[in-house]
Enzyme design. Structure first.
Site, PDB file in Angstrom:
ATOM      1  N   ASN A  40     103.599 -24.142  -1.644  1.00  0.00           N
ATOM      2  CA  ASN A  40     104.307 -22.945  -2.137  1.00  0.00           C
ATOM      3  C   ASN A  40     105.432 -23.382  -3.060  1.00  0.00           C
ATOM      4  O   ASN A  40     105.665 -22.808  -4.119  1.00  0.00           O
ATOM      5  CB  ASN A  40     104.965 -22.140  -0.997  1.00  0.00           C
ATOM      6  CG  ASN A  40     103.993 -21.448  -0.067  1.00  0.00           C
ATOM      7  OD1 ASN A  40     104.325 -21.158   1.073  1.00  0.00           O
ATOM      8  ND2 ASN A  40     102.792 -21.172  -0.536  1.00  0.00           N
TER       9      ASN A  40
ATOM     10  N   ASP B 153      99.786 -14.921   6.061  1.00  0.00           N
ATOM     11  CA  ASP B 153      99.246 -14.834   4.701  1.00  0.00           C
ATOM     12  C   ASP B 153      99.013 -13.373   4.326  1.00  0.00           C
ATOM     13  O   ASP B 153      98.770 -12.540   5.193  1.00  0.00           O
ATOM     14  CB  ASP B 153      97.919 -15.621   4.644  1.00  0.00           C
ATOM     15  CG  ASP B 153      97.481 -15.872   3.212  1.00  0.00           C
ATOM     16  OD1 ASP B 153      98.291 -15.693   2.283  1.00  0.00           O
ATOM     17  OD2 ASP B 153      96.306 -16.246   3.030  1.00  0.00           O
TER      18      ASP B 153
HETATM   19  C1  FPP Z   1     101.881 -15.759   2.053  1.00  0.00           C
HETATM   20  O1  FPP Z   1     101.763 -14.619   1.270  1.00  0.00           O
HETATM   21  C2  FPP Z   1     103.152 -15.880   2.648  1.00  0.00           C
HETATM   22  C3  FPP Z   1     104.086 -16.851   2.378  1.00  0.00           C
HETATM   23  C4  FPP Z   1     104.406 -17.385   1.058  1.00  0.00           C
HETATM   24  C5  FPP Z   1     104.815 -17.415   3.501  1.00  0.00           C
HETATM   25  C6  FPP Z   1     105.359 -16.443   4.498  1.00  0.00           C
HETATM   26  C7  FPP Z   1     106.651 -15.882   4.113  1.00  0.00           C
HETATM   27  C8  FPP Z   1     107.176 -14.808   4.692  1.00  0.00           C
HETATM   28  C9  FPP Z   1     106.558 -14.059   5.789  1.00  0.00           C
HETATM   29  C10 FPP Z   1     108.461 -14.302   4.149  1.00  0.00           C
HETATM   30  C11 FPP Z   1     109.690 -14.544   4.912  1.00  0.00           C
HETATM   31  C12 FPP Z   1     109.693 -15.496   6.032  1.00  0.00           C
HETATM   32  C13 FPP Z   1     110.799 -15.717   6.772  1.00  0.00           C
HETATM   33  C14 FPP Z   1     110.760 -16.642   7.904  1.00  0.00           C
HETATM   34  C15 FPP Z   1     112.056 -15.045   6.469  1.00  0.00           C
HETATM   35  P1  FPP Z   1     101.106 -14.794  -0.127  1.00  0.00           P
HETATM   36  O2  FPP Z   1     102.162 -14.566  -1.157  1.00  0.00           O
HETATM   37  O3  FPP Z   1     100.402 -16.106  -0.233  1.00  0.00           O
HETATM   38  O4  FPP Z   1     100.060 -13.626  -0.102  1.00  0.00           O
HETATM   39  P2  FPP Z   1      98.766 -13.515  -0.999  1.00  0.00           P
HETATM   40  O5  FPP Z   1      97.840 -14.630  -0.558  1.00  0.00           O
HETATM   41  O6  FPP Z   1      98.245 -12.162  -0.640  1.00  0.00           O
HETATM   42  O7  FPP Z   1      99.202 -13.634  -2.432  1.00  0.00           O
END
Ligand code: FPP
Length: 261
Positions: free
Chosen positions: A69, A21
């Site tokens: 998501n 996250d």
């Molecule tokens: C949360 O960040 C992250 C995700 C949506 C999932 C994880 C995705 C990755 C690490 C990208 C690529 C993965 C692979 C396997 C290629 P967020 O957008 O919720 O962060 P925030 O809470 O700070 O907005």
């Protein structure tokens, strides 16, 4: 790495699960677009996978894309995450093979776009003979949907007479989960400080140790996973039992008026 030498090789976890996250916040802090945070997050994935393989971790499960998501983010961000996943697979299968890593997936992956599923299958086949770390990507995953799918499968067995209702055990539920062939996680890491489980592996984490770090996922590296493992090794796992060395009260010998109601 000094921290690696401090770890007890006898007590390494078998399965580490991670809620990645903070990509958006990482980008926001730098006045960058959110997608750059995701892109940097994909780099962290590969660092962590390589560390897992180096320390001989048998199972690493990453929450890469949740059902929520998929449903609650703008279409443009979802499309970017899908493109990033395809790119990640294209660029990293070779390194997975060099590191003896096998990739597999859990989640409602049938609902992902065809070209993503095709790449996923390609990567799974290209790494299927590897015998080291199993990297599981949770994609279009939600734990409640997983349980719903499991209960549907189980109910079908009961309905067909294959299984009697009163004979249903925890193992019967377990064998209908996406993770039927995997051990439960020993350690769950969540980055970026949120104290939530976010619909991740709800059944499987019943006795899992939880480690939350305020570090944002794009800043997370293998060494930070080793710090989490070091913290895990300092804990005593009780599975609902008593702490080691605790003597149980001899309740039977207490006078009845000392028993607290
Ligand atoms: C949360 O960040 C992250 C995700 C949506 C999932 C994880 C995705 C990755 C690490 C990208 C690529 C993965 C692979 C396997 C290629 P967020 O957008 O919720 O962060 P925030 O809470 O700070 O907005």
């Amino acid at each position: 790495m000094a921290i690696y030498r401090r770890l007890d090789p006898e007590r390494l976890p078998h399965h580490v699960a991670i809620i990645m996250d903070g990509n958006g916040r990482w980008a926001g802090k730098r006045s960058l677009k959110r997608f750059l945070g995701h892109q940097q997050g994909a780099e962290s994935v590969q660092y962590v996978v390589e560390t897992a393989s180096r320390i001989g971790l048998p199972w690493l499960t990453l929450y890469a894309f949740s059902l929520e998501n998929n449903l609650r983010r703008p279409k443009s961000e979802v499309n970017f995450l899908m493109r990033l996943l395809k790119m990640y697979l294209n660029n990293n299968v070779r390194r997975m093979n060099d590191n003896n890593v096998r990739i597999q997936y859990i989640g409602r992956t049938d609902d992902l776009p065809d070209e993503v599923r095709e790449r996923m299958q390609w990567a799974a086949e290209a790494t299927q003979r590897n015998t080291g770390t199993v990297l599981t990507l949770a994609l279009n995953y939600g734990a409640r949907s997983e349980l719903m799918d499991a209960f549907r499968g189980l109910c079908a067995e009961v309905q067909s007479g294959q299984l009697k209702l009163n004979d249903v055990t925890e193992q019967d539920i377990q064998r209908h989960l996406y993770t039927a062939h995997m051990p439960d996680p020993d350690l769950l890491i969540r980055t970026s400080g949120e104290m939530r489980i976010s619909n991740y592996l709800l059944w499987q984490i019943a006795y899992t140790e939880i480690y939350v770090t305020s570090r944002l996922w794009p800043d997370f590296r293998g060494i930070h996973m080793l710090e989490a493992i070091e913290d895990y090794q300092r804990r005593e796992r009780r599975y609902g039992g008593l702490a080691d060395g605790t003597e149980s009260d001899d309740v039977a010998s207490l006078p009845a008026n000392q028993l607290v109601g």
